[in-house]
Design a protein around this motif. Structure first.
Motif, PDB file in Angstrom:
ATOM      1  N   TRP A 110       1.946  -1.204   6.231  1.00 24.80           N
ATOM      2  CA  TRP A 110       3.149  -1.858   6.732  1.00 24.80           C
ATOM      3  C   TRP A 110       2.830  -3.316   7.032  1.00 24.80           C
ATOM      4  N   GLY A 111       3.873  -4.141   7.058  1.00 27.79           N
ATOM      5  CA  GLY A 111       3.665  -5.541   7.378  1.00 27.79           C
ATOM      6  C   GLY A 111       4.680  -6.428   6.680  1.00 27.79           C
ATOM      7  N   GLY A 112       4.972  -7.545   7.297  1.00 33.21           N
ATOM      8  CA  GLY A 112       5.975  -8.449   6.743  1.00 33.21           C
ATOM      9  C   GLY A 112       5.558  -9.146   5.472  1.00 33.21           C
ATOM     10  N   TYR A 113       4.293  -8.989   5.051  1.00 29.75           N
ATOM     11  CA  TYR A 113       3.830  -9.653   3.840  1.00 29.75           C
ATOM     12  C   TYR A 113       4.190  -8.891   2.568  1.00 29.75           C
ATOM     13  N   HIS A 114       4.772  -7.691   2.693  1.00 29.10           N
ATOM     14  CA  HIS A 114       5.153  -6.951   1.498  1.00 29.10           C
ATOM     15  C   HIS A 114       6.327  -7.642   0.794  1.00 29.10           C
ATOM     16  N   LEU A 115       6.504  -7.294  -0.468  1.00 24.89           N
ATOM     17  CA  LEU A 115       7.513  -7.975  -1.279  1.00 24.89           C
ATOM     18  C   LEU A 115       8.912  -7.830  -0.710  1.00 24.89           C
ATOM     19  N   CYS A 116       9.176  -6.705  -0.054  1.00 23.89           N
ATOM     20  CA  CYS A 116      10.525  -6.515   0.499  1.00 23.89           C
ATOM     21  C   CYS A 116      10.571  -6.874   1.979  1.00 23.89           C
ATOM     22  N   GLY A 117       9.571  -7.624   2.431  1.00 20.23           N
ATOM     23  CA  GLY A 117       9.604  -8.145   3.789  1.00 20.23           C
ATOM     24  C   GLY A 117       9.625  -7.068   4.839  1.00 20.23           C
ATOM     25  N   TYR A 118      10.645  -7.085   5.685  1.00 18.34           N
ATOM     26  CA  TYR A 118      10.691  -6.187   6.830  1.00 18.34           C
ATOM     27  C   TYR A 118      11.561  -4.967   6.595  1.00 18.34           C
ATOM     28  N   LEU A 119      11.838  -4.655   5.336  1.00 19.35           N
ATOM     29  CA  LEU A 119      12.552  -3.429   4.997  1.00 19.35           C
ATOM     30  C   LEU A 119      11.557  -2.282   4.852  1.00 19.35           C
ATOM     31  N   PRO A 120      12.033  -1.039   4.765  1.00 21.69           N
ATOM     32  CA  PRO A 120      11.107   0.085   4.571  1.00 21.69           C
ATOM     33  C   PRO A 120      10.279  -0.086   3.303  1.00 21.69           C
ATOM     34  N   VAL A 121       9.022   0.330   3.352  1.00 24.12           N
ATOM     35  CA  VAL A 121       8.136   0.155   2.201  1.00 24.12           C
ATOM     36  C   VAL A 121       7.373   1.417   1.820  1.00 24.12           C
TER      37      VAL A 121
END
Length: 578
Positions: free
Chosen positions: A392-403
């Motif tokens: 988890w983390g805001g650095y994922h491509l979809c930001g702060y959405l579920p990942v």
């Protein structure tokens, strides 16, 4: 979260002398809204952090009894009614008299034990030595873990999210019964599962977010053991020779006009080796069980003649692995039972070729990816692994959405069990969005309780039933859709560290879907739970299937089928993706 309170008839015209029903088979802690138990805490310890944490745990247990229609007092042991049975939390005199030495338990381990009609819930409660930057100390609260597991197993309590009582569901439990001869000692799968600030919150411990009290630093420790600011002027020979210089400086990354000295070391220098080893002993003697051994970031090898000859190899990964092996072998004699953790990072990222049998007190730190663990499968590493998770983390491509999906969570924890992982550092706290990722985090957390027997499917159902009650069926369908879409997203884009894997350069992938037979089985489970008939549910599935490209499903077979998707053309699916 719903807080279900069972309205039971409660006799208030004076406590009857109602004692716990004791038989050869069971103890009844409460029934029909009545209990003559008391929650008993240890007398105040010398550490107020522990006292406050145990007090919070007792409050949650009292709320559980209240939710089922009864009240129960919380007292210190010195004030307890000796004529009444008690639920004894922590390192009490009653626990010690029953042979439970909580202070001697490993971190996060605990004991459940009955002593006559009384119940002992005790674990290792210990604050680590180091003061965190936030001012909080990282504590092991084994008693809190003992209590949360007890409430879940016997008292219908579900820890669903952080946030105090709003994150806890007390399912109606009119009669709270435990085995009369209850005796259980449990060791956690991992010694820690944490990231960021330390926690003493009951909910978070119930979700297995366990503080790290085993390791003082998760940092580049060699430069802390031999700090350039302390030694550069008097001992330049401690530092790496690079382009004819040993003492070099660069601008501080965020402090303007501040220069910092390069931390890279001359590892052939015996004083450097000894300074690092003495720092290992210092940390372990402070109460920690593990020491992370890690060279400076952006590693620059020393080019002096002695370093070139070190261990008769030109490979710096081999040099550092052999040096760490030497420290671990010394440590095995000097501090038996303690561990050296070596990070498989940059130059030490690959297994050494000089040896495959690792000392029993040496652990390897790797990323939480199957490929990272598989790289080490041929080595004998009895000390196991620790890992760091970028789930988890805001650095994922979809930001702060579920990942993440529940299957990802199950797969990850099973990998921990397979490779004997002893600790997990979370790069970011789990679930930026607890509402939408609640089932996935619940699976991740609960799988740590019983990795051999629990599954994502049963845990998602457990979560949804507790969190949504009568609305569980429609919420099941909503989360099915979300999890399938996330699985497709992960396959197309990848979410590890937010990097698009090269293998997906064509931006197409095959994503598993359920066969028709599996869909029908799921439809049977949800039929009737929310007024939708089996036939209407099948009709909904057929309608959704018709919207998908041809060839998605292997009709009439039990074989998983696939769909081929590309970004921008992902249609909502309807499969059970948990």
């Amino acid at each position: 979260m719903r807080i279900a309170v069972l309205n039971l008839a409660f006799v208030v015209s004076g406590w009857l002398s109602w004692s716990a029903a004791v038989s050869a088979a069971e103890l009844v802690l409460a029934a029909e809204g009545k209990s003559n138990y008391q929650i008993v805490l240890p007398d105040p310890t010398l550490d107020p952090i522990i006292d406050r944490a145990l007090g919070k745990a007792a409050d949650v247990m009292r709320e559980m009894f209240l939710a089922n229609g009864g009240t129960i007092p919380v007292v210190r042991e010195s004030q307890a009614d000796k004529q009444q049975p008690g639920i004894y939390l922590g390192d009490t005199a009653v626990a010690r008299a029953a042979g439970v030495e909580a202070s001697q338990l490993p971190v996060w381990a605990y004991v459940w034990k009955t002593a006559g009609p009384s119940v002992i819930l005790a674990g290792r409660d210990w604050p680590a030595t180091k003061q965190q930057d936030s001012g909080d100390r990282s504590c092991c609260l084994g008693t809190v873990k003992a209590m949360t597991d007890f409430l879940r197993e016997f008292c219908g309590t579900r820890f669903l999210a952080p946030g105090g009582l709003v994150g806890i569901e007390f399912l109606p439990t009119p009669k709270i019964v435990i085995p009369a001869g209850l005796s259980r000692r449990k060791h956690p799968l991992v010694n820690y599962n944490s990231g960021g600030r330390p926690t003493t919150e009951v909910n978070e411990i119930g979700l297995n977010l366990l503080n790290n009290v085993t390791t003082e630093y998760f940092a580049h420790t060699h430069e802390l053991a031999v700090p350039a600011e302390k030694y550069a002027e008097q001992h330049p020979e401690y530092f790496a020779l690079f382009h004819g210089q040993r003492i070099r400086q660069h601008p501080h990354p965020w402090k303007p006009e501040v220069m910092v000295k390069e931390p890279h070391l001359c590892y052939s220098n015996k004083d450097v080796q000894e300074l690092i080893y003495q720092d290992i002993l210092r940390s372990l003697d402070a109460g920690y069980s593990d020491y992370l051994s890690l060279q400076a970031d952006g590693f620059q090898p020393c080019t002096c003649d002695d370093c070139k000859r070190l261990f008769d190899t030109a490979d710096w990964g081999e040099k550092l692995w052999l040096l760490n092996k030497h420290w671990a072998e010394r440590l095995l004699k000097d501090r038996p039972g303690k561990f050296l953790v070596v990070s498989a990072y940059t130059v030490t990222g690959k297994p050494p070729t000089a040896f495959q049998d690792f000392p029993p007190n040496l652990r390897v730190s790797v990323g939480s990816y199957q490929q990272a663990f598989d790289l080490w499968k041929d080595g004998a590493i009895p000390g196991g692994f620790v890992t760091y998770l970028h789930a988890w983390g805001g650095y994922h491509l979809c930001g702060y959405l579920p990942v993440r999906t529940p299957q990802y969570a199950e797969r990850t924890v099973r990998m921990y069990g397979q490779y004997h992982v002893k600790g997990v550092g979370l790069d970011s706290p789990p679930a930026i969005m607890w509402g939408l990722e609640g089932p996935t985090v619940y699976v991740y957390a609960r799988m740590l309780d019983d990795v051999q027997n629990l599954t994502a499917q049963q845990l998602v159902e457990e979560y949804l039933q507790a969190a949504y009650g009568p609305a569980a069926a429609p919420m099941t369908r909503m989360f099915d859709e979300l999890h399938h879409t996330l699985a497709a997203y992960a396959e197309v884009f990848g979410v590890d560290n937010g990097i698009l894997p090269a293998k997906h350069g064509a931006r197409r992938a095959s994503v598993p879907r359920l066969s028709n037979a599996s869909r029908q089985e799921h439809a049977g489970r949800v039929a009737g739970r929310d007024g939708i008939s089996r036939e209407d549910h099948h009709g909904l599935v057929r309608h959704q299937q018709a919207a998908l490209p041809a060839g998605n499903l292997d009709a009439g077979t039990d074989r998983p089928s696939t769909i081929t998707i590309s970004p921008g053309s992902i249609s909502p699916g309807s499969g059970l993706d948990i």
